[in-house]
Design a protein around this motif. Structure first.
Motif, PDB file in Angstrom:
ATOM      1  N   PHE A  79       0.945  -1.010   0.050  1.00  0.00           N
ATOM      2  CA  PHE A  79      -0.011  -0.044  -0.144  1.00  0.00           C
ATOM      3  C   PHE A  79       0.877   1.207  -0.059  1.00  0.00           C
ATOM      4  N   THR A  80       0.191   2.432  -0.356  1.00  0.00           N
ATOM      5  CA  THR A  80       0.822   3.589  -0.116  1.00  0.00           C
ATOM      6  C   THR A  80       0.092   4.568   0.550  1.00  0.00           C
ATOM      7  N   ASP A  81       0.756   5.264   1.486  1.00  0.00           N
ATOM      8  CA  ASP A  81      -0.060   6.074   2.363  1.00  0.00           C
ATOM      9  C   ASP A  81      -0.176   7.661   1.892  1.00  0.00           C
ATOM     10  N   THR A  82      -1.018   8.467   1.766  1.00  0.00           N
ATOM     11  CA  THR A  82      -0.999   9.669   1.413  1.00  0.00           C
ATOM     12  C   THR A  82      -1.868  10.831   2.107  1.00  0.00           C
ATOM     13  N   TYR A  83      -1.428  11.748   2.816  1.00  0.00           N
ATOM     14  CA  TYR A  83      -2.514  12.794   3.194  1.00  0.00           C
ATOM     15  C   TYR A  83      -3.524  13.267   2.113  1.00  0.00           C
ATOM     16  N   VAL A  84      -4.939  13.217   2.383  1.00  0.00           N
ATOM     17  CA  VAL A  84      -5.805  13.834   1.387  1.00  0.00           C
ATOM     18  C   VAL A  84      -6.652  15.031   2.225  1.00  0.00           C
ATOM     19  N   GLY A  85      -6.835  16.057   1.428  1.00  0.00           N
ATOM     20  CA  GLY A  85      -7.816  17.025   1.792  1.00  0.00           C
ATOM     21  C   GLY A  85      -9.050  16.756   1.505  1.00  0.00           C
ATOM     22  N   ARG A  86      -9.714  15.893   2.259  1.00  0.00           N
ATOM     23  CA  ARG A  86     -11.170  15.648   1.982  1.00  0.00           C
ATOM     24  C   ARG A  86     -11.953  16.239   3.067  1.00  0.00           C
ATOM     25  N   CYS A  87     -11.659  17.080   3.861  1.00  0.00           N
ATOM     26  CA  CYS A  87     -12.550  17.534   5.100  1.00  0.00           C
ATOM     27  C   CYS A  87     -12.004  18.906   5.109  1.00  0.00           C
ATOM     28  N   VAL A  88     -13.066  19.800   4.951  1.00  0.00           N
ATOM     29  CA  VAL A  88     -13.017  21.137   4.932  1.00  0.00           C
ATOM     30  C   VAL A  88     -14.160  22.035   5.811  1.00  0.00           C
ATOM     31  N   LYS A  89     -13.884  23.277   5.964  1.00  0.00           N
ATOM     32  CA  LYS A  89     -14.946  24.010   6.702  1.00  0.00           C
ATOM     33  C   LYS A  89     -15.731  24.395   5.545  1.00  0.00           C
ATOM     34  N   LEU A  90     -16.949  24.474   5.666  1.00  0.00           N
ATOM     35  CA  LEU A  90     -17.750  24.481   4.508  1.00  0.00           C
ATOM     36  C   LEU A  90     -18.301  26.054   4.306  1.00  0.00           C
ATOM     37  N   THR A  91     -18.072  26.452   3.047  1.00  0.00           N
ATOM     38  CA  THR A  91     -18.358  28.062   2.987  1.00  0.00           C
ATOM     39  C   THR A  91     -19.333  28.110   1.527  1.00  0.00           C
ATOM     40  N   ALA A  92     -19.561  29.394   1.435  1.00  0.00           N
ATOM     41  CA  ALA A  92     -20.462  29.529   0.033  1.00  0.00           C
ATOM     42  C   ALA A  92     -19.645  29.285  -1.182  1.00  0.00           C
ATOM     43  N   GLU A  93     -18.537  29.180  -0.983  1.00  0.00           N
ATOM     44  CA  GLU A  93     -17.491  29.131  -1.913  1.00  0.00           C
ATOM     45  C   GLU A  93     -16.768  27.746  -2.223  1.00  0.00           C
ATOM     46  N   THR A  94     -17.203  27.086  -1.364  1.00  0.00           N
ATOM     47  CA  THR A  94     -16.785  25.509  -1.453  1.00  0.00           C
ATOM     48  C   THR A  94     -17.297  24.659  -2.713  1.00  0.00           C
ATOM     49  N   LYS A  95     -16.439  24.413  -3.384  1.00  0.00           N
ATOM     50  CA  LYS A  95     -16.916  23.459  -4.689  1.00  0.00           C
ATOM     51  C   LYS A  95     -15.773  22.499  -5.147  1.00  0.00           C
ATOM     52  N   PHE A  96     -16.196  21.687  -5.789  1.00  0.00           N
ATOM     53  CA  PHE A  96     -15.091  20.519  -6.533  1.00  0.00           C
ATOM     54  C   PHE A  96     -14.991  20.938  -7.904  1.00  0.00           C
ATOM     55  N   CYS A  97     -13.485  20.866  -8.258  1.00  0.00           N
ATOM     56  CA  CYS A  97     -13.078  21.247  -9.450  1.00  0.00           C
ATOM     57  C   CYS A  97     -12.350  19.817 -10.171  1.00  0.00           C
ATOM     58  N   GLY A  98     -12.349  19.408 -11.591  1.00  0.00           N
ATOM     59  CA  GLY A  98     -11.769  18.499 -12.009  1.00  0.00           C
ATOM     60  C   GLY A  98     -12.677  17.166 -12.276  1.00  0.00           C
ATOM     61  N   LYS A  99     -12.667  16.501 -13.517  1.00  0.00           N
ATOM     62  CA  LYS A  99     -13.705  15.577 -13.766  1.00  0.00           C
ATOM     63  C   LYS A  99     -13.126  14.372 -13.058  1.00  0.00           C
ATOM     64  N   ILE A 100     -11.868  13.904 -12.949  1.00  0.00           N
ATOM     65  CA  ILE A 100     -11.112  12.745 -12.324  1.00  0.00           C
ATOM     66  C   ILE A 100     -10.241  13.259 -11.477  1.00  0.00           C
ATOM     67  N   HIS A 101     -10.120  12.575 -10.326  1.00  0.00           N
ATOM     68  CA  HIS A 101      -9.072  13.194  -9.311  1.00  0.00           C
ATOM     69  C   HIS A 101      -9.324  14.401  -8.907  1.00  0.00           C
ATOM     70  N   GLU A 102     -10.604  14.920  -8.576  1.00  0.00           N
ATOM     71  CA  GLU A 102     -11.181  16.158  -8.358  1.00  0.00           C
ATOM     72  C   GLU A 102     -10.586  16.542  -6.954  1.00  0.00           C
ATOM     73  N   TRP A 103     -10.598  17.926  -6.869  1.00  0.00           N
ATOM     74  CA  TRP A 103     -10.254  18.535  -5.742  1.00  0.00           C
ATOM     75  C   TRP A 103     -11.259  19.880  -5.107  1.00  0.00           C
ATOM     76  N   LEU A 104     -11.228  20.198  -3.877  1.00  0.00           N
ATOM     77  CA  LEU A 104     -11.806  21.042  -3.456  1.00  0.00           C
ATOM     78  C   LEU A 104     -11.348  22.456  -3.298  1.00  0.00           C
ATOM     79  N   GLU A 105     -11.861  23.327  -3.634  1.00  0.00           N
ATOM     80  CA  GLU A 105     -11.523  24.838  -3.542  1.00  0.00           C
ATOM     81  C   GLU A 105     -12.731  25.718  -2.780  1.00  0.00           C
ATOM     82  N   PRO A 106     -12.038  26.752  -2.036  1.00  0.00           N
ATOM     83  CA  PRO A 106     -10.854  27.310  -2.068  1.00  0.00           C
ATOM     84  C   PRO A 106      -9.815  26.414  -1.577  1.00  0.00           C
ATOM     85  N   LEU A 107      -8.826  26.615  -1.809  1.00  0.00           N
ATOM     86  CA  LEU A 107      -7.495  26.072  -1.299  1.00  0.00           C
ATOM     87  C   LEU A 107      -7.296  26.570   0.391  1.00  0.00           C
ATOM     88  N   PRO A 108      -7.221  25.462   1.492  1.00  0.00           N
ATOM     89  CA  PRO A 108      -7.252  25.842   2.719  1.00  0.00           C
ATOM     90  C   PRO A 108      -5.815  26.473   3.111  1.00  0.00           C
TER      91      PRO A 108
END
Length: 186
Positions: free
Chosen positions: A134-163
């Motif tokens: 296996f491989t261990d990687t830190y992931v940014g999958r938990c954020v404070k929710l704001t009106a600007e919070t959204k996902f970008c990218g069709k595959i391997h998506e990420w959250l914006e705005p960046l924390p």
């Protein structure tokens, strides 16, 4: 005025035909659902998952929403995000599950969450069914929710705005999403 308590945490899970892992996924977040004000939003990406996955999800939440799959993970995740009302937002898939969520509970019941805008945990990606590679990687999958919070990218998506203020914990989620029994499944 409603007497309903606003959730501290909203968890959104994409549900597909993963009867092999969905119960582990649901059971792993059950302590979060019982220990903190929390809501679980399930996004059905296959239409009444034909293997019984949705029946298992119904044991944990009635917030199940149908999303017509369009090969775009960000769209599916944004659909689920729109249904969430928590102070914080976390997303998962139905092919992963937490080992121990006590560190997450400590974070969400403590004061530290007031000073951060993201909580990162470890995703353990397995390369075999035995769990020995296996491989261990830190992931940014938990954020404070704001009106600007959204996902970008069709595959391997990420959250914006960046924390800006990130809390890293040693909690990890098991992920077997890249392991297949046959080459055709890949």
């Amino acid at each position: 005025m409603s007497n309903e308590i606003k959730p501290i945490l909203s968890i959104s899970i994409l549900v597909s035909n993963r009867i092999d892992t969905i119960r582990k996924c649901m059971e792993s977040i059950k302590p979060l659902l019982t220990e903190i004000p929390c809501e679980l939003v399930a996004v059905d990406t296959v239409g009444e998952a034909t293997d019984g996955s949705i029946d298992i999800v119904r044991e944990y939440t009635d917030k199940i929403y149908r999303f017509e799959w369009c090969n775009d993970f960000a769209k599916a995740r944004n659909f689920g995000l729109e249904k969430c009302s928590g102070e914080w937002f976390m997303f998962m898939d139905d092919d992963e599950w937490f080992g121990d969520v006590s560190e997450l509970i400590e974070f969400f019941t403590g004061e530290e969450r007031q000073y951060c805008d993201a909580l990162w945990y470890i995703q353990r990606n397995y390369d075999n069914f035995e769990g020995t590679v296996f491989t261990d990687t830190y992931v940014g999958r938990c954020v404070k929710l704001t009106a600007e919070t959204k996902f970008c990218g069709k595959i391997h998506e990420w959250l914006e705005p960046l924390p800006k203020m990130i809390k890293k914990v040693g909690t990890f989620v098991h992920h077997y999403g890249y392991v297949f029994k046959r080459a055709e499944e890949r």
